[in-house]
Design an enzyme around this catalytic site. Sequence first.
Site, PDB file in Angstrom:
ATOM      1  N   ASP A 146       0.862  -1.203   0.000  1.00  0.00           N
ATOM      2  CA  ASP A 146       0.000   0.000   0.000  1.00  0.00           C
ATOM      3  C   ASP A 146       0.887   1.237   0.000  1.00  0.00           C
ATOM      4  O   ASP A 146       2.081   1.171   0.315  1.00  0.00           O
ATOM      5  CB  ASP A 146      -0.938   0.032   1.220  1.00  0.00           C
ATOM      6  CG  ASP A 146      -1.903   1.222   1.167  1.00  0.00           C
ATOM      7  OD1 ASP A 146      -2.426   1.519   0.075  1.00  0.00           O
ATOM      8  OD2 ASP A 146      -2.118   1.875   2.198  1.00  0.00           O
ATOM      9  N   SER A 147       0.274   2.377  -0.334  1.00  0.00           N
ATOM     10  CA  SER A 147       1.006   3.635  -0.290  1.00  0.00           C
ATOM     11  C   SER A 147       1.353   4.016   1.151  1.00  0.00           C
ATOM     12  O   SER A 147       2.227   4.840   1.376  1.00  0.00           O
ATOM     13  CB  SER A 147       0.151   4.748  -0.902  1.00  0.00           C
ATOM     14  OG  SER A 147      -1.019   4.908  -0.123  1.00  0.00           O
ATOM     15  N   TYR A 197      -0.862   8.624  -2.636  1.00  0.00           N
ATOM     16  CA  TYR A 197      -0.754   8.389  -4.085  1.00  0.00           C
ATOM     17  C   TYR A 197      -1.911   9.056  -4.833  1.00  0.00           C
ATOM     18  O   TYR A 197      -1.810   9.330  -6.020  1.00  0.00           O
ATOM     19  CB  TYR A 197      -0.839   6.881  -4.384  1.00  0.00           C
ATOM     20  CG  TYR A 197       0.442   6.091  -4.200  1.00  0.00           C
ATOM     21  CD1 TYR A 197       1.531   6.606  -3.496  1.00  0.00           C
ATOM     22  CD2 TYR A 197       0.539   4.809  -4.737  1.00  0.00           C
ATOM     23  CE1 TYR A 197       2.683   5.843  -3.320  1.00  0.00           C
ATOM     24  CE2 TYR A 197       1.687   4.053  -4.572  1.00  0.00           C
ATOM     25  CZ  TYR A 197       2.753   4.572  -3.855  1.00  0.00           C
ATOM     26  OH  TYR A 197       3.878   3.813  -3.705  1.00  0.00           O
ATOM     27  N   GLY A 198      -3.036   9.272  -4.107  1.00  0.00           N
ATOM     28  CA  GLY A 198      -4.278   9.691  -4.759  1.00  0.00           C
ATOM     29  C   GLY A 198      -4.221  11.035  -5.456  1.00  0.00           C
ATOM     30  O   GLY A 198      -5.115  11.371  -6.219  1.00  0.00           O
ATOM     31  N   CYS A 218      -4.240  -1.428  -2.333  1.00  0.00           N
ATOM     32  CA  CYS A 218      -4.319   0.007  -2.594  1.00  0.00           C
ATOM     33  C   CYS A 218      -5.172   0.169  -3.855  1.00  0.00           C
ATOM     34  O   CYS A 218      -4.773  -0.283  -4.939  1.00  0.00           O
ATOM     35  CB  CYS A 218      -2.907   0.541  -2.835  1.00  0.00           C
ATOM     36  SG  CYS A 218      -2.839   2.269  -3.314  1.00  0.00           S
ATOM     37  N   ASN A 219      -6.341   0.777  -3.691  1.00  0.00           N
ATOM     38  CA  ASN A 219      -7.225   0.949  -4.850  1.00  0.00           C
ATOM     39  C   ASN A 219      -6.623   1.888  -5.881  1.00  0.00           C
ATOM     40  O   ASN A 219      -6.834   1.740  -7.075  1.00  0.00           O
ATOM     41  CB  ASN A 219      -8.576   1.493  -4.400  1.00  0.00           C
ATOM     42  CG  ASN A 219      -9.345   0.475  -3.596  1.00  0.00           C
ATOM     43  OD1 ASN A 219     -10.052  -0.343  -4.148  1.00  0.00           O
ATOM     44  ND2 ASN A 219      -9.185   0.489  -2.291  1.00  0.00           N
ATOM     45  N   THR A 220      -5.869   2.873  -5.385  1.00  0.00           N
ATOM     46  CA  THR A 220      -5.293   3.861  -6.299  1.00  0.00           C
ATOM     47  C   THR A 220      -4.293   3.182  -7.234  1.00  0.00           C
ATOM     48  O   THR A 220      -4.329   3.382  -8.455  1.00  0.00           O
ATOM     49  CB  THR A 220      -4.629   4.995  -5.492  1.00  0.00           C
ATOM     50  OG1 THR A 220      -5.593   5.499  -4.560  1.00  0.00           O
ATOM     51  CG2 THR A 220      -4.161   6.110  -6.386  1.00  0.00           C
ATOM     52  N   GLU A 230      -2.950   9.589   7.349  1.00  0.00           N
ATOM     53  CA  GLU A 230      -1.503   9.324   7.449  1.00  0.00           C
ATOM     54  C   GLU A 230      -0.864  10.186   8.541  1.00  0.00           C
ATOM     55  O   GLU A 230       0.077   9.770   9.196  1.00  0.00           O
ATOM     56  CB  GLU A 230      -0.815   9.592   6.106  1.00  0.00           C
ATOM     57  CG  GLU A 230      -1.033   8.513   5.053  1.00  0.00           C
ATOM     58  CD  GLU A 230      -0.241   7.227   5.314  1.00  0.00           C
ATOM     59  OE1 GLU A 230       0.944   7.304   5.670  1.00  0.00           O
ATOM     60  OE2 GLU A 230      -0.837   6.143   5.164  1.00  0.00           O
ATOM     61  N   CYS A 232     -11.069   2.923  -0.971  1.00  0.00           N
ATOM     62  CA  CYS A 232      -9.675   3.226  -0.628  1.00  0.00           C
ATOM     63  C   CYS A 232      -9.409   2.481   0.670  1.00  0.00           C
ATOM     64  O   CYS A 232     -10.229   2.546   1.594  1.00  0.00           O
ATOM     65  CB  CYS A 232      -9.498   4.732  -0.418  1.00  0.00           C
ATOM     66  SG  CYS A 232      -7.919   5.169   0.362  1.00  0.00           S
ATOM     67  N   THR A 233      -8.294   1.761   0.733  1.00  0.00           N
ATOM     68  CA  THR A 233      -8.074   0.904   1.901  1.00  0.00           C
ATOM     69  C   THR A 233      -7.794   1.701   3.177  1.00  0.00           C
ATOM     70  O   THR A 233      -7.798   1.124   4.268  1.00  0.00           O
ATOM     71  CB  THR A 233      -6.944  -0.106   1.633  1.00  0.00           C
ATOM     72  OG1 THR A 233      -5.785   0.603   1.177  1.00  0.00           O
ATOM     73  CG2 THR A 233      -7.362  -1.132   0.602  1.00  0.00           C
ATOM     74  N   HIS A 234      -7.558   2.992   3.055  1.00  0.00           N
ATOM     75  CA  HIS A 234      -7.447   3.821   4.266  1.00  0.00           C
ATOM     76  C   HIS A 234      -8.823   4.063   4.905  1.00  0.00           C
ATOM     77  O   HIS A 234      -8.901   4.300   6.110  1.00  0.00           O
ATOM     78  CB  HIS A 234      -6.848   5.201   3.937  1.00  0.00           C
ATOM     79  CG  HIS A 234      -5.358   5.215   3.781  1.00  0.00           C
ATOM     80  ND1 HIS A 234      -4.720   4.657   2.702  1.00  0.00           N
ATOM     81  CD2 HIS A 234      -4.380   5.747   4.564  1.00  0.00           C
ATOM     82  CE1 HIS A 234      -3.411   4.848   2.821  1.00  0.00           C
ATOM     83  NE2 HIS A 234      -3.180   5.503   3.942  1.00  0.00           N
TER      84      HIS A 234
HETATM   85  N1  DGL Z   1      -4.959   3.274   0.445  1.00  0.00           N
HETATM   86  C1  DGL Z   1      -4.838   3.621  -0.912  1.00  0.00           C
HETATM   87  C2  DGL Z   1      -6.067   3.295  -1.711  1.00  0.00           C
HETATM   88  O1  DGL Z   1      -6.675   2.273  -1.428  1.00  0.00           O
HETATM   89  C3  DGL Z   1      -4.026   4.795  -1.292  1.00  0.00           C
HETATM   90  C4  DGL Z   1      -4.467   6.118  -0.940  1.00  0.00           C
HETATM   91  C5  DGL Z   1      -3.453   7.175  -1.288  1.00  0.00           C
HETATM   92  O2  DGL Z   1      -2.247   6.964  -1.084  1.00  0.00           O
HETATM   93  O3  DGL Z   1      -3.893   8.237  -1.737  1.00  0.00           O
HETATM   94  O4  DGL Z   1      -6.436   3.986  -2.630  1.00  0.00           O
END
Ligand code: DGL
Length: 270
Positions: free
Chosen positions: A7-8, A39-40, A70-72, A162, A194-196
């Site tokens: 993940d990011s 990453y988004g 990480c979905n992104t 974060e 988004c996994t966050h």
């Molecule tokens: N947790 C990530 C996701 O599922 C990344 C979010 C990010 O870094 O912006 O998209």
Amino acid sequence: MAVGVFDSGLGGLTVLGAVARRLPDVPFVYYGDNAHAPYGVRDAEDIFRLTCAGVERLWAEGCDLVILACNTASAAALKRMQETWVPKDKRVLGVFVPLIEALTERNWGDNSPPRQVETRNVALFATPATVASRAFQRELAFRAIGVDVEAQPCGGLVDAIEHGDMILAEVLVRGHVEALKRRMPAPQAAILGCTHYPLMEETFANALGPDVKVFSQASLVAESLADYLARHPEMRGPGLRSVNLTTGDPQAVSDKAMQFLRRPMPFEAA
Ligand code: DGL
């Protein structure tokens, strides 16, 4: 034996928790690219480059199979990675498909033509890069017809999580839910894409109200991985140790991980 989880930053820990509970005998190596999160807000080229670097580090730990938790990265980089970069003896899988299969009432890997499904109005909450990629709508269209998806790019939310700023994160969640509800007043289902975001699941659920079913990606990915490993036992890599790696400051990341998961979660420098 080992499987990699990428993940990011901290978000993939929601997936790591679920896969480790579902597959207690498998050693998992976690890689959080905290130094480069979020990453988004990055462009697709940047996300591709950073994701490949993380996946290579996981291969070096003996993980032949890596889950992009990480979905992104799944939305912006995975297709290109699979088509142009992943060698034949390695696999990189994303987190979108198990979620969409659940939403469209399908079993794993059911590739029959798209059909009408029960859920007609879906709210998607995701990072700006995931929303811009339209990967969710593309994957959904392969499996279902007549589903209306309203996507809300949740700018700022991953950054707040974060940084451990939960007060800001709550304000942002409520604002993003309100913004979406102005465009789709009565969604039947919500995807935390988004996994966050499961770290804020309670706030999302309260803001959405009791009539909205919130889909949990972590447990769906865990079931999907268990099924995949049963069908492809050869994809358990040679690595034997479970370890959490970060490109950020290991102490600071360990502290934040413990705050979220309420158990010690030591990180090492990647
Ligand atoms: N947790 C990530 C996701 O599922 C990344 C979010 C990010 O870094 O912006 O998209």
